[in-house]
Design an enzyme around this catalytic site. Structure first.
Site, mmCIF file in Angstrom:
data_model
loop_
_atom_site.group_PDB
_atom_site.id
_atom_site.type_symbol
_atom_site.label_atom_id
_atom_site.label_comp_id
_atom_site.label_asym_id
_atom_site.label_seq_id
_atom_site.Cartn_x
_atom_site.Cartn_y
_atom_site.Cartn_z
ATOM 1 N N HIS A 166 -23.467 -42.308 53.068
ATOM 2 C CA HIS A 166 -22.030 -42.231 53.329
ATOM 3 C C HIS A 166 -21.827 -41.916 54.807
ATOM 4 O O HIS A 166 -22.531 -41.077 55.380
ATOM 5 C CB HIS A 166 -21.405 -41.150 52.452
ATOM 6 N N CYS B 238 -15.702 -39.613 48.514
ATOM 7 C CA CYS B 238 -16.694 -40.414 49.254
ATOM 8 C C CYS B 238 -17.870 -40.861 48.386
ATOM 9 O O CYS B 238 -18.592 -41.785 48.755
ATOM 10 C CB CYS B 238 -17.217 -39.634 50.450
ATOM 11 N N ASN C 110 -14.900 -42.305 58.907
ATOM 12 C CA ASN C 110 -15.157 -42.029 57.492
ATOM 13 C C ASN C 110 -14.119 -42.767 56.646
ATOM 14 O O ASN C 110 -12.937 -42.439 56.689
ATOM 15 C CB ASN C 110 -15.075 -40.512 57.276
HETATM 16 N N1 ACO Z 1 -11.156 -32.342 69.412
HETATM 17 C C1 ACO Z 1 -11.455 -31.243 70.131
HETATM 18 N N2 ACO Z 1 -11.770 -30.075 69.566
HETATM 19 C C2 ACO Z 1 -11.779 -30.011 68.221
HETATM 20 C C3 ACO Z 1 -11.475 -31.116 67.425
HETATM 21 C C4 ACO Z 1 -11.151 -32.316 68.061
HETATM 22 N N3 ACO Z 1 -10.845 -33.440 67.394
HETATM 23 N N4 ACO Z 1 -11.588 -30.757 66.133
HETATM 24 C C5 ACO Z 1 -11.941 -29.472 66.107
HETATM 25 N N5 ACO Z 1 -12.059 -29.000 67.380
HETATM 26 C C6 ACO Z 1 -12.401 -27.680 67.837
HETATM 27 C C7 ACO Z 1 -12.058 -26.629 66.802
HETATM 28 O O1 ACO Z 1 -10.711 -26.262 66.880
HETATM 29 C C8 ACO Z 1 -12.987 -25.512 67.214
HETATM 30 O O2 ACO Z 1 -12.408 -24.823 68.276
HETATM 31 P P1 ACO Z 1 -12.443 -23.213 68.318
HETATM 32 O O3 ACO Z 1 -13.923 -22.872 68.354
HETATM 33 O O4 ACO Z 1 -11.701 -22.907 69.556
HETATM 34 O O5 ACO Z 1 -11.780 -22.773 67.049
HETATM 35 C C9 ACO Z 1 -14.215 -26.262 67.746
HETATM 36 O O6 ACO Z 1 -13.788 -27.596 68.024
HETATM 37 C C10 ACO Z 1 -15.361 -26.314 66.801
HETATM 38 O O7 ACO Z 1 -14.880 -26.698 65.517
HETATM 39 P P2 ACO Z 1 -15.858 -26.795 64.313
HETATM 40 O O8 ACO Z 1 -15.084 -27.003 63.055
HETATM 41 O O9 ACO Z 1 -16.841 -25.678 64.374
HETATM 42 O O10 ACO Z 1 -16.623 -28.156 64.682
HETATM 43 P P3 ACO Z 1 -17.866 -28.756 63.967
HETATM 44 O O11 ACO Z 1 -18.943 -28.891 64.935
HETATM 45 O O12 ACO Z 1 -18.141 -28.083 62.651
HETATM 46 O O13 ACO Z 1 -17.346 -30.231 63.628
HETATM 47 C C11 ACO Z 1 -16.407 -31.581 61.862
HETATM 48 C C12 ACO Z 1 -16.186 -30.415 62.822
HETATM 49 C C13 ACO Z 1 -16.660 -32.827 62.654
HETATM 50 C C14 ACO Z 1 -15.162 -31.710 61.014
HETATM 51 C C15 ACO Z 1 -17.622 -31.259 60.979
HETATM 52 O O14 ACO Z 1 -17.522 -29.970 60.473
HETATM 53 C C16 ACO Z 1 -17.777 -32.217 59.827
HETATM 54 O O15 ACO Z 1 -18.100 -33.373 60.005
HETATM 55 N N6 ACO Z 1 -17.611 -31.753 58.587
HETATM 56 C C17 ACO Z 1 -17.849 -32.573 57.393
HETATM 57 C C18 ACO Z 1 -16.796 -33.566 57.129
HETATM 58 C C19 ACO Z 1 -17.232 -34.400 55.955
HETATM 59 O O16 ACO Z 1 -18.398 -34.724 55.824
HETATM 60 N N7 ACO Z 1 -16.390 -34.758 55.053
HETATM 61 C C20 ACO Z 1 -17.026 -35.486 53.939
HETATM 62 C C21 ACO Z 1 -16.281 -35.801 52.931
HETATM 63 S S1 ACO Z 1 -14.726 -36.523 53.354
HETATM 64 C C22 ACO Z 1 -14.052 -37.066 51.882
HETATM 65 O O17 ACO Z 1 -14.606 -36.921 50.833
HETATM 66 C C23 ACO Z 1 -12.673 -37.643 51.955
#
Ligand code: ACO
Length: 343
Positions: A270, A130, A300
């Protein structure tokens, strides 16, 4: 090692005798096909409400079956070239930033060179996920500042839909396809790219990766069955690192330009997650309307994200020539980068 302390900006030490590097024009391309969160609900166990509230994403674009990264890159590049009135034979160098090249080799940049008919241009790919667009910009400007080249085409392009695991709700809802491009040249009347800070932390390489398909795990029926040719991400850890690294890079870039956030017309971060963007904005002390967001439309798009956003910001007249703009990104690697430009 802290993800906020490692920066490189070699040109700060040098006297370039009036030479500057500006972005002459930008262009972008996103595929026609829109995939909404409602459609996501039909393929994985998720809801529009979860995706919107946890990420800010409402829809993303998906490339057509026979539309590859090089096709989207070429379209974005052609739009940037048209805006600046630049022909293919003027381009000296093409740099494509991507984690989804058409194939491992030859480089996507070579495929774009051929599609554009830019026969004079040298061409290579870089991979900084990214952060790729800002990395490509920083690499490209070196060739302008050193007077090696007059016209450099940089492109961030991704077809992430081809490496996403469409059965994994943790990742498939986050990503989209597209391309952003910019022409770099010396413009005598502008300061252009004032500084860029790049950093990396390979210690956290496995937080966000695609394990299969390289020399470590070549493709076999077992590697395919094990899902190793899909993007894998530890979302929580990635999130935590993203905020600190983006804020650190942005602050360092501002410091090097001896300016502060109040002088910045627009921050173009980003586009990964609205909560990351909000946290970065808050820690930098920016107003909401000082931050550009189009994540809701595209998700993204990794290396393409900053380029697409910059093009839309110019199009919407959120910035005009002379404004100071802060670009900041974070991605797999881990990598991060920030740049201050006088648009
Ligand atoms: N729909 C419903 N529930 C979901 C989904 C979904 N799509 N995805 C995850 N959940 C659930 C999980 O299973 C978890 O359930 P559990 O508690 O029963 O295990 C719950 O939601 C919470 O999951 P978390 O991972 O804690 O959710 P979080 O609030 O951290 O959000 C996310 C996840 C959106 C992925 C976030 O962590 C994020 O944005 N991370 C950074 C991603 C990023 O910036 N990438 C950048 C670089 S990408 C690149 O370079 C290619």
């Amino acid at each position: 090692m802290s993800t906020t302390q490692i920066f490189k900006n070699p040109r700060a030490k040098h006297n370039f005798q009036g030479r500057t590097c500006s972005i002459t024009s930008v262009g972008s391309y996103v595929p026609d096909r829109i995939m909404t969160n409602a459609e996501m609900e039909k393929i994985v166990d998720t809801t529009d409400e979860w995706i919107t509230s946890r990420t800010g994403i409402r829809q993303r674009r998906l490339a057509a079956e026979s539309e590859y990264t090089s096709d989207m890159a070429t379209k974005a590049a052609q739009r940037a070239m048209d805006k600046a009135g630049i022909t293919a034979d003027q381009i000296d160098l093409i740099i494509v930033a991507t984690i989804t090249p058409d194939m491992l080799f030859p480089s996507t940049a070579c495929l774009v060179q051929n599609k554009l008919g830019a026969r004079r241009a040298a061409a290579f790919d870089i991979e900084a996920a990214c952060s790729g667009f800002i990395y490509a910009m920083e690499i490209g400007q070196q060739f302008i500042m050193s007077r090696t080249y007059e016209t450099v085409l940089i492109i961030g392009a991704e077809r992430l839909s081809s490496i996403v695991n469409w059965k994994d709700r943790n990742t498939c809802v986050l990503f989209g396809d597209g391309a952003g491009a910019a022409i770099l040249q010396h413009r005598p009347d502008a300061h252009g790219l004032l500084t860029a800070c790049m950093g990396a932390d390979g210690d956290k390489a496995m937080l966000l990766c695609m394990p299969g398909g390289g020399s470590r795990i070549p493709a076999t029926s077992d590697s395919v069955a094990a899902g190793l040719h899909h993007l894998q991400m530890d979302g929580k850890e990635t999130f935590k690192n993203a905020v600190g690294a983006m804020v650190g890079a942005a602050q360092e870039a501002l410091k090097r330009c001896e300016t502060d956030i109040s002088q910045i017309k627009l921050v173009i971060p980003h586009q990964a997650n609205q909560r990351i963007i909000d946290a970065v904005g808050e820690r930098l002390g920016v107003e909401k309307d000082q931050v550009f967001v189009n994540l809701d439309k595209y998700g993204n798009t990794s290396a393409a994200s900053v380029g697409i956003a910059l093009d839309e910001a110019v199009d919407q007249k959120r910035i005009v020539r002379g404004d100071l703009v802060l670009l900041v990104a974070f991605g797999a690697g881990l990598t991060w980068a920030a740049a201050v430009i006088e648009w």
